[in-house]
Scaffold this active site. Sequence first.
Site, PDB file in Angstrom:
ATOM      1  N   LYS A 192      46.565  55.032  35.068  1.00  0.00           N
ATOM      2  CA  LYS A 192      47.790  55.829  34.967  1.00  0.00           C
ATOM      3  C   LYS A 192      47.468  57.127  34.245  1.00  0.00           C
ATOM      4  O   LYS A 192      47.032  57.127  33.090  1.00  0.00           O
ATOM      5  CB  LYS A 192      48.862  55.051  34.216  1.00  0.00           C
ATOM      6  CG  LYS A 192      50.135  55.853  34.014  1.00  0.00           C
ATOM      7  CD  LYS A 192      51.265  55.037  33.440  1.00  0.00           C
ATOM      8  CE  LYS A 192      52.462  55.925  33.141  1.00  0.00           C
ATOM      9  NZ  LYS A 192      53.590  55.174  32.592  1.00  0.00           N
ATOM     10  N   ARG A 214      52.061  62.489  26.181  1.00  0.00           N
ATOM     11  CA  ARG A 214      51.525  61.128  26.267  1.00  0.00           C
ATOM     12  C   ARG A 214      50.002  61.124  26.454  1.00  0.00           C
ATOM     13  O   ARG A 214      49.417  60.138  26.872  1.00  0.00           O
ATOM     14  CB  ARG A 214      52.170  60.387  27.431  1.00  0.00           C
ATOM     15  CG  ARG A 214      53.682  60.314  27.389  1.00  0.00           C
ATOM     16  CD  ARG A 214      54.172  59.073  28.114  1.00  0.00           C
ATOM     17  NE  ARG A 214      55.568  59.101  28.517  1.00  0.00           N
ATOM     18  CZ  ARG A 214      56.601  59.062  27.692  1.00  0.00           C
ATOM     19  NH1 ARG A 214      56.424  59.050  26.386  1.00  0.00           N
ATOM     20  NH2 ARG A 214      57.845  59.051  28.166  1.00  0.00           N
ATOM     21  N   GLU A 230      39.013  51.461  32.938  1.00  0.00           N
ATOM     22  CA  GLU A 230      40.316  50.808  32.702  1.00  0.00           C
ATOM     23  C   GLU A 230      40.523  49.603  33.626  1.00  0.00           C
ATOM     24  O   GLU A 230      41.026  48.562  33.204  1.00  0.00           O
ATOM     25  CB  GLU A 230      41.463  51.807  32.922  1.00  0.00           C
ATOM     26  CG  GLU A 230      41.568  52.899  31.867  1.00  0.00           C
ATOM     27  CD  GLU A 230      42.200  52.388  30.564  1.00  0.00           C
ATOM     28  OE1 GLU A 230      42.532  51.197  30.459  1.00  0.00           O
ATOM     29  OE2 GLU A 230      42.363  53.208  29.639  1.00  0.00           O
ATOM     30  N   LYS A 245      48.341  55.372  39.669  1.00  0.00           N
ATOM     31  CA  LYS A 245      49.600  56.116  39.568  1.00  0.00           C
ATOM     32  C   LYS A 245      49.354  57.469  38.923  1.00  0.00           C
ATOM     33  O   LYS A 245      48.677  57.511  37.894  1.00  0.00           O
ATOM     34  CB  LYS A 245      50.567  55.288  38.736  1.00  0.00           C
ATOM     35  CG  LYS A 245      51.839  55.990  38.350  1.00  0.00           C
ATOM     36  CD  LYS A 245      52.604  55.141  37.394  1.00  0.00           C
ATOM     37  CE  LYS A 245      53.776  55.960  36.921  1.00  0.00           C
ATOM     38  NZ  LYS A 245      54.377  55.447  35.757  1.00  0.00           N
ATOM     39  N   SER A 271      58.168  59.700  40.821  1.00  0.00           N
ATOM     40  CA  SER A 271      59.389  60.486  40.974  1.00  0.00           C
ATOM     41  C   SER A 271      59.134  61.911  41.460  1.00  0.00           C
ATOM     42  O   SER A 271      59.852  62.416  42.315  1.00  0.00           O
ATOM     43  CB  SER A 271      60.142  60.499  39.647  1.00  0.00           C
ATOM     44  OG  SER A 271      59.311  60.943  38.600  1.00  0.00           O
TER      45      SER A 271
HETATM   46  C1  PBG Z   1      57.140  54.298  31.584  1.00  0.00           C
HETATM   47  C2  PBG Z   1      56.969  54.747  32.988  1.00  0.00           C
HETATM   48  C3  PBG Z   1      56.962  56.045  33.514  1.00  0.00           C
HETATM   49  C4  PBG Z   1      56.890  55.904  34.909  1.00  0.00           C
HETATM   50  C5  PBG Z   1      56.815  54.546  35.178  1.00  0.00           C
HETATM   51  N1  PBG Z   1      56.847  53.856  33.983  1.00  0.00           N
HETATM   52  C6  PBG Z   1      57.095  57.365  32.842  1.00  0.00           C
HETATM   53  C7  PBG Z   1      56.064  57.863  31.939  1.00  0.00           C
HETATM   54  O1  PBG Z   1      55.008  57.249  31.745  1.00  0.00           O
HETATM   55  O2  PBG Z   1      56.320  58.908  31.359  1.00  0.00           O
HETATM   56  C8  PBG Z   1      56.916  57.015  35.905  1.00  0.00           C
HETATM   57  C9  PBG Z   1      57.521  56.668  37.219  1.00  0.00           C
HETATM   58  C10 PBG Z   1      57.917  57.828  38.052  1.00  0.00           C
HETATM   59  O3  PBG Z   1      57.718  59.014  37.702  1.00  0.00           O
HETATM   60  O4  PBG Z   1      58.477  57.586  39.132  1.00  0.00           O
HETATM   61  N2  PBG Z   1      56.100  54.620  30.741  1.00  0.00           N
END
Ligand code: PBG
Length: 325
Positions: A192, A214, A230, A245, A271
Amino acid sequence: MIKRPRRLRGSEGLRKMVRETRMDKSSLIYPMFIKDGTGVREELMSMPGQYRCSVDQMYHELQKVCDSGVGAVMLFGVPGHKDEAASQAYAEDGVIQRALKEAKKRFPDLYYITDVCLCEYTSHGHCGMLCGQDVDNDRTIKVLAKTALSHVQAGADMVAPSDMMDGRIAEIRRVLDANAYVNTPVMSYAVKYASGFYEPFRDAAESAPSFGDRKSYQMDYHNSREGIKEVILDEEEGADIVMVKPALSYLDMIARVKEVTNLPVAAYSVSGEYAMIKAAAEKGWIDEAKIVCETAAAVYRAGAQCYLTYYAKELAGYMDEGRIG
Ligand code: PBG
């Protein structure tokens, strides 16, 4: 000319016969946002067509998922109350815990995966317990495991930690096993990245960090070998599925991960990927259905076996129509 690649492209039937990538509705997972309160059904400004619903309003959305033939959902909670301890993440009457209990009564055949993270539940919006300005890894994984257990106790079929703390898969596995949930799978958000593509989600889940970013826990997008590290760690810790992701800008990682693990590989079109397609389609600059099909095929072609996407219901329809698959 003896070799003519065009021979196999001569008709739709022939093209389908020799097709390399085949897709199936059973691999789709639809992400949903469940908000505290009653009577809430809000369309997300930066994600047209996606809604944030309270528990009493989610049935309508779940019905649409079932009608489309998509068999699995990923639930995200938007709590009414946030605090330093992220207490609503593991509260017995927390928004996700209540949603699971209710949804499983009405739609027992759907498969329920829960996102396990603390950013939606902390007052500061970071994915764990703070120590000064930094997230305290080892305290956080205890809270994550407690959260995962409470989801499973409320009925989650699978848990998906998305926090990117070290050692969280082992800790979650240990706590689930100690409570006799040895058969509940863990899908790790293993690869991620710290990504600008999550921006619309943070509005939807009200989870933007109140300071900083983050980058001390999510991965640097310049790196690929780190992602393999990872994956190997998460596999050793007992992950059952590993995820990459975002998806579209990280197809190379889907392909690489597929080569280093025998675990199923999931990919998440996040998203921002959804928002970009929606916005360009609304302007009339692209054909939405065409782009959705093409990007989905690319994700599967790269090697994904499961696909999380806000377009899951539409994709299921396109598969039924034979536009893709
Ligand atoms: C929670 C999380 C996030 C997403 C999935 N789980 C946001 C982030 O890490 O800031 C993103 C999903 C998306 O953008 O559709 N940590």
